[in-house]
Design a protein around this motif. Structure first.
Motif, short mmCIF file in Angstrom:
data_model
loop_
_atom_site.label_atom_id
_atom_site.label_comp_id
_atom_site.label_asym_id
_atom_site.label_seq_id
_atom_site.Cartn_x
_atom_site.Cartn_y
_atom_site.Cartn_z
N ALA A 1 6.41 0.04 5.73
CA ALA A 1 7.23 1.20 6.10
C ALA A 1 6.47 2.50 5.82
CB ALA A 1 8.55 1.17 5.33
N LYS A 2 5.74 2.53 4.71
CA LYS A 2 4.98 3.74 4.37
C LYS A 2 3.86 3.97 5.39
CE LYS A 2 3.78 3.75 -0.03
NZ LYS A 2 3.53 3.09 -1.33
N ALA A 3 3.19 2.89 5.77
CA ALA A 3 2.10 3.03 6.74
C ALA A 3 2.64 3.53 8.08
CB ALA A 3 1.39 1.69 6.92
N LYS A 4 3.80 3.01 8.46
CA LYS A 4 4.40 3.39 9.74
C LYS A 4 4.80 4.86 9.74
CE LYS A 4 7.73 1.33 12.89
NZ LYS A 4 8.92 0.51 12.96
N ALA A 5 5.29 5.31 8.58
CA ALA A 5 5.73 6.71 8.49
C ALA A 5 4.58 7.65 8.16
CB ALA A 5 6.83 6.82 7.43
N GLY A 6 3.38 7.10 7.97
CA GLY A 6 2.23 7.94 7.64
C GLY A 6 2.29 8.49 6.23
N LYS A 7 3.02 7.80 5.33
CA LYS A 7 3.13 8.27 3.94
C LYS A 7 2.00 7.64 3.11
CE LYS A 7 8.17 8.42 3.64
NZ LYS A 7 9.28 7.67 3.06
N GLY A 8 1.01 8.42 2.76
CA GLY A 8 -0.11 7.87 2.01
C GLY A 8 -0.03 8.20 0.54
N LYS A 9 1.11 7.89 -0.09
CA LYS A 9 1.29 8.32 -1.49
C LYS A 9 0.74 7.30 -2.50
CE LYS A 9 5.60 9.36 -2.08
NZ LYS A 9 6.92 9.92 -2.31
N GLY A 10 -0.06 6.39 -2.06
CA GLY A 10 -0.56 5.36 -2.99
C GLY A 10 0.31 4.12 -2.93
N LYS A 11 -0.22 3.07 -3.53
CA LYS A 11 0.47 1.78 -3.46
C LYS A 11 1.73 1.78 -4.33
CE LYS A 11 -3.80 -0.85 -2.96
NZ LYS A 11 -4.66 -1.84 -3.58
N VAL A 12 2.71 0.98 -3.91
CA VAL A 12 3.87 0.78 -4.76
C VAL A 12 3.40 0.08 -6.05
CG1 VAL A 12 4.49 -1.46 -3.69
CG2 VAL A 12 6.23 -0.13 -4.87
N ILE A 13 3.96 0.51 -7.17
CA ILE A 13 3.57 -0.08 -8.46
C ILE A 13 4.60 -1.14 -8.85
CG2 ILE A 13 3.23 0.39 -10.92
CD1 ILE A 13 2.30 3.22 -10.04
N VAL A 14 4.10 -2.31 -9.16
CA VAL A 14 5.00 -3.38 -9.61
C VAL A 14 4.80 -3.55 -11.11
CG1 VAL A 14 5.67 -5.79 -9.36
CG2 VAL A 14 4.90 -4.51 -7.36
N ASP A 15 5.87 -3.31 -11.85
CA ASP A 15 5.86 -3.30 -13.31
C ASP A 15 6.30 -4.68 -13.81
OD1 ASP A 15 6.72 -2.84 -16.05
OD2 ASP A 15 6.69 -0.70 -15.59
N LEU A 16 5.38 -5.37 -14.48
CA LEU A 16 5.61 -6.77 -14.85
C LEU A 16 5.32 -7.00 -16.33
CD1 LEU A 16 3.58 -8.21 -11.85
CD2 LEU A 16 6.07 -8.33 -12.05
N HIS A 17 6.05 -7.93 -16.92
CA HIS A 17 5.68 -8.37 -18.27
C HIS A 17 4.40 -9.19 -18.14
CE1 HIS A 17 5.75 -10.33 -22.17
NE2 HIS A 17 6.63 -9.43 -22.54
N PRO A 18 3.43 -8.97 -19.05
CA PRO A 18 2.12 -9.63 -18.87
C PRO A 18 2.15 -11.16 -19.02
CG PRO A 18 2.18 -8.27 -20.87
CD PRO A 18 3.44 -7.99 -20.13
N GLY B 1 -2.26 -8.82 -3.64
CA GLY B 1 -2.67 -9.17 -2.27
C GLY B 1 -1.66 -8.72 -1.22
N ALA B 2 -0.39 -8.63 -1.62
CA ALA B 2 0.65 -8.17 -0.68
C ALA B 2 0.59 -6.66 -0.49
CB ALA B 2 2.03 -8.58 -1.19
N GLY B 3 -0.18 -5.97 -1.37
CA GLY B 3 -0.38 -4.52 -1.18
C GLY B 3 0.04 -3.66 -2.35
N ALA B 4 0.44 -4.26 -3.48
CA ALA B 4 0.92 -3.48 -4.61
C ALA B 4 -0.16 -3.26 -5.65
CB ALA B 4 2.10 -4.19 -5.28
N GLU B 5 0.09 -2.29 -6.52
CA GLU B 5 -0.70 -2.13 -7.74
C GLU B 5 0.13 -2.72 -8.87
OE1 GLU B 5 -1.92 1.93 -8.47
OE2 GLU B 5 -1.96 1.55 -10.63
N VAL B 6 -0.47 -3.61 -9.63
CA VAL B 6 0.27 -4.26 -10.72
C VAL B 6 0.08 -3.48 -12.01
CG1 VAL B 6 0.32 -6.31 -12.21
CG2 VAL B 6 0.32 -6.57 -9.72
N PHE B 7 1.20 -3.22 -12.70
CA PHE B 7 1.17 -2.57 -14.02
C PHE B 7 1.80 -3.55 -15.00
CE2 PHE B 7 3.36 0.02 -17.25
CZ PHE B 7 2.30 0.75 -17.75
#
Ligand SMILES: [Fe+2]
Length: 342
Positions: free
Chosen positions: A137-154, A181-187
């Motif tokens: 959706a971000k690519a389609k809208a031209g929103k280049g705000k960086g990857k969505v961050i996925v916050d996970l317990h290690p 691989g799906a496109g997120a940044e993992v935190f």
């Protein structure tokens, strides 16, 4: 020092996935606003010449959301001109997340962070799809705000399951590399931290202090030695919370394997004197003994929440018990419904 939450002016919750749906009941609480979903559902305009009975719009059953065993909440907070949107859990499977997001008419591109409450498939199953749809959706809208961050317990278990007579395995949760691989940044974090201009707080480990909240009976995990070992406490579980101006702490809990009382008390410890306003999500009392339900109710009531918003694994018996003990306090959540905390 505990990270500090900033107050938010408004809070809106779209329940993307929940076990139950209820398209008809009105809101039972004056401070929780929601449309009766039939009325809130997107209506399909009918073209001139194809308007049975002269009706210009149609309520189509294939536009209503579906229930599924799991939880996924889209939480939007505002403070002044700032708005932030967080996805808390992603439900049990990709198809239901995709379907319900489309049927709710939500723009996945608005989601900045995903927080996974704990490693269980009924919360992580839609994760990869959510990441792909957000980035798409971000690519389609031209929103280049960086990857969505996925916050996970290690500490992601290889596999989790339940052992009654023999082990029944859950499906594995997505792996860190699959999420990336799906496109997120993992935190990865097991510590308390805030995010999105301090409008949201994610806890670290939730202390287990009550004698009656013992996690999942028969819970097991498959370890690196190739054995199933006892894992009843689900120590990777975390809560998310906000501080709603003039109201108090709004606590989001995925499954409350820590116990809903332990979750609520820990939220209040982290909240530094701000009163508990509501607890939203799974209280995991569907399979609780009558004694556990009673003690949970007494201790929860003693914390003086103004609203209770149970869903997912809470179970109907505890909801009935809340309504009896705290009449008018409950506003249960249902899939496909948007809640405004006013
Ligand atoms: Fe769950």
């Amino acid at each position: 020092m505990t990270p500090q939450l900033t107050e938010v002016d408004t809070l809106t919750i779209h329940v993307i996935v929940n076990d139950e749906i209820d398209q008809i009941s009105p809101s039972p609480h004056p401070a929780i606003k929601h449309a009766q979903s039939f009325l809130g559902a997107p209506l399909t305009p009918l073209a001139a010449g194809a308007q049975p009975g002269g009706a210009k719009q149609q309520l189509r059953m294939d536009k209503l959301c579906c229930g599924a065993h799991g939880l996924s909440l889209l939480i939007t907070a505002t403070r002044g001109a700032k708005t932030h949107t967080l996805l808390f859990d992603a439900g049990p499977e990709e198809a239901v997340w995709e379907r319900n997001v489309a049927r709710l008419g939500l723009d996945p591109g608005q989601i900045e962070r995903i927080v996974l409450s704990h490693w269980h498939r009924d919360h992580s199953g839609g994760m990869l799809s959510a990441v792909r749809m957000i980035e798409g959706a971000k690519a389609k809208a031209g929103k280049g705000k960086g990857k969505v961050i996925v916050d996970l317990h290690p500490e992601r278990p290889i596999l989790r399951g339940i052992k009654v007579r023999e082990v029944v395995s859950l499906e594995p949760d997505p792996e860190f590399a699959e999420i990336e691989g799906a496109g997120a940044e993992v935190f990865r974090s097991s510590e308390t931290h805030t995010m999105l201009d301090d409008m949201f707080l994610v806890s670290g480990e939730i202390p287990r202090r009550t004698a009656y909240e013992g996690g999942i009976r028969g819970g097991v995990r498959f370890n690196a030695r190739g054995e199933w070992e006892t894992d009843e406490l689900i120590m990777d579980e975390r809560l998310v919370m906000c501080n709603l101006k003039g109201r108090g702490l709004v606590v989001f809990t995925g499954c409350s394997h820590a116990g809903v009382v332990n979750v609520s008390r820990h939220a209040m410890e982290l909240g530094g004197g701000v009163p508990l306003y509501t607890v939203v999500g799974g209280y995991h009392l569907a399979d609780g003994t009558p004694e556990k339900l009673q003690k949970s109710l007494e201790d929860l009531k003693a914390l003086e929440p103004k609203v209770l918003m149970p869903g997912h694994c809470t179970g109907w018996r505890f909801k009935v018990a809340i309504e009896k003990a705290m009449p008018g306090c409950m506003a249960p959540i249902f899939g496909g419904t948007k809640y405004e905390l006013i």
